[in-house]
Design a protein around this motif. Structure first.
Motif, mmCIF file in Angstrom:
data_model
loop_
_atom_site.group_PDB
_atom_site.id
_atom_site.type_symbol
_atom_site.label_atom_id
_atom_site.label_comp_id
_atom_site.label_asym_id
_atom_site.label_seq_id
_atom_site.Cartn_x
_atom_site.Cartn_y
_atom_site.Cartn_z
ATOM 1 N N MET A 10 35.665 -0.132 25.424
ATOM 2 C CA MET A 10 36.021 -0.455 24.047
ATOM 3 C C MET A 10 36.760 -1.785 23.976
ATOM 4 O O MET A 10 37.613 -2.090 24.816
ATOM 5 N N ALA A 11 36.428 -2.580 22.963
ATOM 6 C CA ALA A 11 37.088 -3.866 22.791
ATOM 7 C C ALA A 11 38.557 -3.657 22.464
ATOM 8 O O ALA A 11 38.943 -2.640 21.888
ATOM 9 N N ALA A 12 39.378 -4.645 22.820
ATOM 10 C CA ALA A 12 40.805 -4.570 22.517
ATOM 11 C C ALA A 12 41.007 -4.512 21.009
ATOM 12 O O ALA A 12 40.280 -5.167 20.248
ATOM 13 N N ALA A 13 41.976 -3.735 20.595
ATOM 14 C CA ALA A 13 42.231 -3.575 19.162
ATOM 15 C C ALA A 13 42.743 -4.881 18.549
ATOM 16 O O ALA A 13 43.439 -5.660 19.192
ATOM 17 N N ILE A 14 42.357 -5.093 17.287
ATOM 18 C CA ILE A 14 42.915 -6.191 16.508
ATOM 19 C C ILE A 14 44.316 -5.781 16.073
ATOM 20 O O ILE A 14 44.535 -4.658 15.614
#
Length: 236
Positions: A2-6
């Protein structure tokens, strides 16, 4: 993976539901109250506002805080006021206390509301015009009324107090809902060049420009919810 959270910073509290909406889009919101609002409770002001309750006036509100301050003083809504107000949250507060039949005109911004008042006054005099404001308020509405020879009385019914807080964390975006919150934030903080600023309106955006040259995105409507939705759409 999963991409890093904004990471977003909200310069005013957001509801749990709004923060959850952002989280569903992999956006984490940190919120903090960079300003506080207190009603003015001087005996003279209370007496003058109560006296207005029995008079026929045209009342102008440009913030929900002004509406709430007057409503808290009066307790019962006068039935002989006509009201001009900013839309969305301020209009909702007026409607909650007075109902919607007393609202003569609304607008997104103070400048537009001033032009509405001027146009109506030229067709049919608005009578005694009373502007209920805070100690820190925009100049667009009152200055435009003065320039067009529309007389009004102004009452300061609440005070905005800056509450600066240092944030050493780098955020992808920062959401601002008032010029006062912008002043409070930048009093003790700086931001990275790639941090995006989200502004609730044009006046707030203009204040941000005084402090940085970062990208500024202005929400379509002047509500916290729309500012958040604007930020969510930006980072999708």
């Amino acid at each position: 993976m999963m991409a890093a959270a904004i990471e977003l910073l909200s310069t005013a509290p957001l509801s749990a539901a709004l923060k959850q909406r952002a989280l569903q889009q992999n956006i984490v919101v940190t919120d903090f109250s960079f300003i506080s609002v207190q009603p003015v409770l001087s005996e003279q002001l209370l007496a003058e506002i109560c006296a207005l309750a029995s008079q026929s006036i045209s009342a102008v509100f440009t913030s929900v805080h002004g509406v709430n301050a007057v409503a808290d003083i009066l307790k019962t809504a006068p039935d002989n006021w006509n009201i001009y107000c900013i839309g969305h949250s301020t209009k909702a507060a007026v409607t909650a206390f007075w109902g919607d039949k007393v609202i003569v005109s609304t607008a997104e911004y103070g400048l537009d509301l001033a032009h509405n008042i001027i146009a109506i006054d030229r067709e049919y005099p608005v009578g005694r015009l009373v502007f209920f404001a805070g100690n820190i308020r925009g100049n667009d509405l009152p200055d435009t009324l003065v320039q067009n020879y529309v007389a009004f009385t102004e009452y300061t019914v609440y005070e905005t107090i800056l509450q600066p807080q240092v944030f050493n964390k780098a955020f992808n975006g920062i959401m601002f809902y008032s010029s006062s919150a912008v002043d409070s934030f930048f009093k003790v903080n700086t931001i990275k060049e790639d941090t995006v600023c989200f502004a609730i309106g044009t006046s707030t955006a203009a204040t941000i420009k005084k402090y940085c040259s970062n990208d500024i995105v202005i929400s379509t409507f002047t509500t916290k919810e729309n500012v958040l939705d604007t930020a969510i759409d930006y980072f999708k």
